[in-house]
Each structure stands twice: as C-alpha cells, then as structure tokens.
Design a protein around this motif. Structure first.
Motif, PDB file in Angstrom:
ATOM      1  N   ARG A  56      -0.296  -4.664  -5.975  1.00 22.57           N
ATOM      2  CA  ARG A  56      -0.065  -4.184  -4.695  1.00 22.57           C
ATOM      3  C   ARG A  56      -1.182  -3.086  -4.353  1.00 22.57           C
ATOM      4  O   ARG A  56      -1.717  -3.238  -3.152  1.00 22.57           O
ATOM      5  N   ALA A  57      -1.586  -2.387  -5.520  1.00 21.94           N
ATOM      6  CA  ALA A  57      -2.678  -1.344  -5.164  1.00 21.94           C
ATOM      7  C   ALA A  57      -4.033  -1.890  -4.844  1.00 21.94           C
ATOM      8  O   ALA A  57      -4.713  -1.633  -4.035  1.00 21.94           O
ATOM      9  N   ALA A  58      -4.247  -3.075  -5.515  1.00 26.33           N
ATOM     10  CA  ALA A  58      -5.722  -3.976  -5.145  1.00 26.33           C
ATOM     11  C   ALA A  58      -5.582  -4.384  -3.958  1.00 26.33           C
ATOM     12  O   ALA A  58      -6.509  -4.403  -3.006  1.00 26.33           O
ATOM     13  N   ALA A  59      -4.411  -5.108  -3.374  1.00 30.57           N
ATOM     14  CA  ALA A  59      -4.338  -5.381  -2.197  1.00 30.57           C
ATOM     15  C   ALA A  59      -4.622  -4.572  -0.994  1.00 30.57           C
ATOM     16  O   ALA A  59      -5.361  -4.696  -0.004  1.00 30.57           O
ATOM     17  N   SER A  60      -3.825  -3.245  -1.365  1.00 35.33           N
ATOM     18  CA  SER A  60      -4.168  -2.265  -0.507  1.00 35.33           C
ATOM     19  C   SER A  60      -5.359  -1.697  -0.363  1.00 35.33           C
ATOM     20  O   SER A  60      -6.096  -1.725   0.717  1.00 35.33           O
ATOM     21  N   GLY A  61      -5.993  -1.628  -1.353  1.00 32.15           N
ATOM     22  CA  GLY A  61      -7.488  -1.122  -1.424  1.00 32.15           C
ATOM     23  C   GLY A  61      -8.461  -2.198  -0.841  1.00 32.15           C
ATOM     24  O   GLY A  61      -9.177  -1.688  -0.168  1.00 32.15           O
ATOM     25  N   VAL A  62      -8.149  -3.276  -1.185  1.00 26.89           N
ATOM     26  CA  VAL A  62      -9.035  -4.281  -0.433  1.00 26.89           C
ATOM     27  C   VAL A  62      -9.003  -4.546   1.186  1.00 26.89           C
ATOM     28  O   VAL A  62     -10.002  -4.532   1.841  1.00 26.89           O
ATOM     29  N   ALA A  63      -7.767  -4.152   1.444  1.00 30.59           N
ATOM     30  CA  ALA A  63      -7.397  -4.147   2.835  1.00 30.59           C
ATOM     31  C   ALA A  63      -8.096  -3.036   3.634  1.00 30.59           C
ATOM     32  O   ALA A  63      -8.692  -3.049   4.573  1.00 30.59           O
ATOM     33  N   VAL A  64      -7.851  -1.668   2.890  1.00 22.36           N
ATOM     34  CA  VAL A  64      -8.686  -0.517   3.395  1.00 22.36           C
ATOM     35  C   VAL A  64     -10.124  -0.667   3.472  1.00 22.36           C
ATOM     36  O   VAL A  64     -10.686  -0.186   4.480  1.00 22.36           O
ATOM     37  N   LEU A  65     -10.876  -1.130   2.582  1.00 24.62           N
ATOM     38  CA  LEU A  65     -11.967  -1.341   2.466  1.00 24.62           C
ATOM     39  C   LEU A  65     -12.661  -2.286   3.439  1.00 24.62           C
ATOM     40  O   LEU A  65     -13.594  -1.885   4.224  1.00 24.62           O
TER      41      LEU A  65
END
Length: 72
Positions: A56-65
């Motif tokens: 979940r954190a990885a998906a959020s981080g990639v989306a924000v990036l």
C-alpha cells in the motif's frame, strides 16, 4: 558577501573534506534520486518485503511520484 557566495564557499569546504570514493558514490546516489530510480527501487523493496502495508505504501508513493512528475 551574498548568499550565493556563502553557499559556494560552504560547498567547496564540504567537497574538500569528502574522500574521493565517497564523492563518487554520493554523486551516483544523487543522480538516481533525481531521476526517480531510487524511489522506484525503494517502492519495489517495500512491496516485496513489507506485506500489505508495504504494498500500500509503495503504491501510494509511486502514484505521488507520477503525479509530481506530471505536474512539473
């Protein structure tokens, strides 16, 4: 003496005290971070080893990036 002069002087002092190999490693790391390779690698590690929270954190981080790169 302006802020730019102070910044340059401090940068030169910091670079003079840094071993050459460390400077090369830090330069490569900085380049990877600017190109988002470092952040994508961190997201991959979190997704693989972090369980559902890591994914979940990885998906959020990639989306924000992705949004930040589109905006800029």
């Amino acid at each position: 003496m302006g802020m730019l002069d102070v910044d340059r002087r401090l940068t030169r002092q910091a670079a003079a005290g840094c071993p050459p190999m460390a400077g090369k490693v830090l330069s490569a790391l900085e380049e990877a971070a600017e190109g988002s390779k470092l952040w994508c690698a961190a997201a991959m590690v979190m997704a693989v080893s972090g369980g559902w929270r890591g994914r979940r954190a990885a998906a959020s981080g990639v989306a924000v990036l992705a949004v930040a790169q589109l905006v800029s």
